[in-house]
Design an enzyme around this catalytic site. Structure first.
Site, PDB file in Angstrom:
ATOM      1  N   ASP A 196       8.537  -2.438  24.339  1.00  0.00           N
ATOM      2  CA  ASP A 196       8.718  -2.480  22.892  1.00  0.00           C
ATOM      3  C   ASP A 196       9.443  -1.207  22.456  1.00  0.00           C
ATOM      4  O   ASP A 196       9.130  -0.113  22.929  1.00  0.00           O
ATOM      5  CB  ASP A 196       7.354  -2.579  22.198  1.00  0.00           C
ATOM      6  CG  ASP A 196       7.478  -2.751  20.702  1.00  0.00           C
ATOM      7  OD1 ASP A 196       7.577  -3.902  20.259  1.00  0.00           O
ATOM      8  OD2 ASP A 196       7.471  -1.723  19.982  1.00  0.00           O
ATOM      9  N   ASN A 204      16.315   0.457  11.142  1.00  0.00           N
ATOM     10  CA  ASN A 204      16.967  -0.569  10.325  1.00  0.00           C
ATOM     11  C   ASN A 204      16.843  -0.263   8.835  1.00  0.00           C
ATOM     12  O   ASN A 204      17.806  -0.413   8.067  1.00  0.00           O
ATOM     13  CB  ASN A 204      16.360  -1.939  10.619  1.00  0.00           C
ATOM     14  CG  ASN A 204      16.806  -2.511  11.954  1.00  0.00           C
ATOM     15  OD1 ASN A 204      17.896  -2.209  12.424  1.00  0.00           O
ATOM     16  ND2 ASN A 204      15.968  -3.334  12.561  1.00  0.00           N
ATOM     17  N   ASP A 213      21.189  -2.620  15.703  1.00  0.00           N
ATOM     18  CA  ASP A 213      21.853  -3.445  16.709  1.00  0.00           C
ATOM     19  C   ASP A 213      22.447  -2.582  17.820  1.00  0.00           C
ATOM     20  O   ASP A 213      22.392  -2.935  19.004  1.00  0.00           O
ATOM     21  CB  ASP A 213      22.959  -4.286  16.067  1.00  0.00           C
ATOM     22  CG  ASP A 213      22.404  -5.410  15.198  1.00  0.00           C
ATOM     23  OD1 ASP A 213      21.182  -5.673  15.279  1.00  0.00           O
ATOM     24  OD2 ASP A 213      23.186  -6.012  14.455  1.00  0.00           O
ATOM     25  N   ASP A 239      12.217  -6.447  18.781  1.00  0.00           N
ATOM     26  CA  ASP A 239      12.300  -5.227  19.584  1.00  0.00           C
ATOM     27  C   ASP A 239      11.521  -5.343  20.885  1.00  0.00           C
ATOM     28  O   ASP A 239      11.161  -4.343  21.500  1.00  0.00           O
ATOM     29  CB  ASP A 239      11.790  -4.028  18.778  1.00  0.00           C
ATOM     30  CG  ASP A 239      10.371  -4.252  18.247  1.00  0.00           C
ATOM     31  OD1 ASP A 239       9.776  -5.306  18.553  1.00  0.00           O
ATOM     32  OD2 ASP A 239       9.867  -3.372  17.526  1.00  0.00           O
TER      33      ASP A 239
END
Length: 315
Positions: A196, A204, A213, A239
């Site tokens: 993770d 973000n 990204d 993720d």
């Protein structure tokens, strides 16, 4: 049959119509936006087409054995060319059929008209037969190459994540059985890693999804950098990633996790990894194994790791 004398008689005539064939084909296709886009990026297309027609004209007059060898080589080249056209992503199947139909019909019109208008006609049957054989087989091989690559690309799209290029969750369940079967046969360990990316949501929110990204893409590249023979890496969503690590025990996998953490932290110091690791059992029939049970163990270990080490960077 005297192929040499036939060539002296007809070859210059056939060569003379090639510019008209190419021009008419271009006129038929230039109203199509996809073709224009392809042509802009491949300006030698018409010259290469003219070269192909020239080689075909030469082949009409080869002795039989050489002619058959030419057909085989031409079909192989056409198949590869069809693959190359598919890889450009400019053409649908319908447009490819339109493209091949245009080139073939332009050839038929101009070459048959030239032969029919020529004064000496008794020997043209052999040329016409070879003309149709060559154009038919080449067109079929080109279409087969295009369809082959299209199917391959569609298959890859169905099993890969479009952003990272890694395999998707759907393909994991097919791949894990294959890898566990191989591990059982070779008696090599196999380990499952659940990973993770910590703080991706924060990246973000603060910098935009483009930066997020880029982080995901960098992670995908880092996996190969850390272990070049990894080909079983899966994006489960968001993720979360899963790695099937063949010939790898939990200790080896722990080292891989630390190196990945270091790579991702170098790229962005605000991000780190949490991971859970579980060594899978070697069983004769892995398809009967409850793989969700082992994913759950890896997931629990990952969240335990996250609770202890989130926001830390392993150096």
């Amino acid at each position: 049959m005297n192929y040499s004398s036939l060539k002296d008689e007809y070859y210059p005539l056939l060569l003379s119509v090639i510019p008209a064939i190419v021009e008419e084909h271009h006129d038929e296709m230039k109203s199509i936006d996809e073709f224009n886009l392809y042509f802009q990026n491949n300006p030698n297309y018409l010259n290469e087409l003219a070269d192909t027609f020239t080689r075909h004209c030469e082949a009409f007059f080869l002795p039989e054995v050489e002619y058959q060898n030419f057909i085989k080589a031409s079909n192989t080249t056409a198949f590869k060319l069809g693959i190359a056209f598919a890889e450009t992503n400019y053409f649908t199947v319908e447009l490819i059929l339109q493209l091949t139909h245009s080139t073939r019909m332009c050839c038929i019109r101009h070459m048959l008209n030239a032969l029919n208008e020529f004064k000496i006609q008794p020997n043209t049957s052999m040329i016409i037969e070879r003309f149709f054989e060559l154009t038919n087989t080449r067109q079929n091989s080109f279409s087969e190459g295009y369809i082959y690559k299209q199917n391959d690309m569609l298959k890859n799209q169905s099993i890969t994540d479009p952003l990272t290029g890694l395999y998707n969750r759907r393909y994991f369940y097919k791949c894990i059985v294959k890898e566990m079967t191989k591990a059982y046969r070779t008696c090599h360990p196999i380990t499952l890693m659940l990973i993770d990316l910590n703080n991706l949501k924060e990246i973000n929110d603060e910098y935009g999804h483009n930066e997020g990204d880029k982080l995901l893409e960098h992670f995908a590249q880092s996996v190969t950098k850390v272990r070049s023979n990894f080909d079983s890496v899966f994006r489960f969503g968001g993720d979360e990633f899963v790695i099937i690590a063949p010939n790898c025990n939990e200790e080896n996998a722990e080292e891989i996790g630390m190196r990945l953490n270091s790579e991702i932290s170098k790229f962005n110091s605000k991000v780190s990894l949490s991971y859970g690791i579980i060594n899978l059992p070697l069983v004769e029939q892995p398809e009967k194994l409850n793989i969700e049970h082992y994913l759950k163990i890896a997931d629990d270990r990952m969240y335990k790791y996250k609770a202890q080490y989130k926001n830390t960077v392993v150096n």
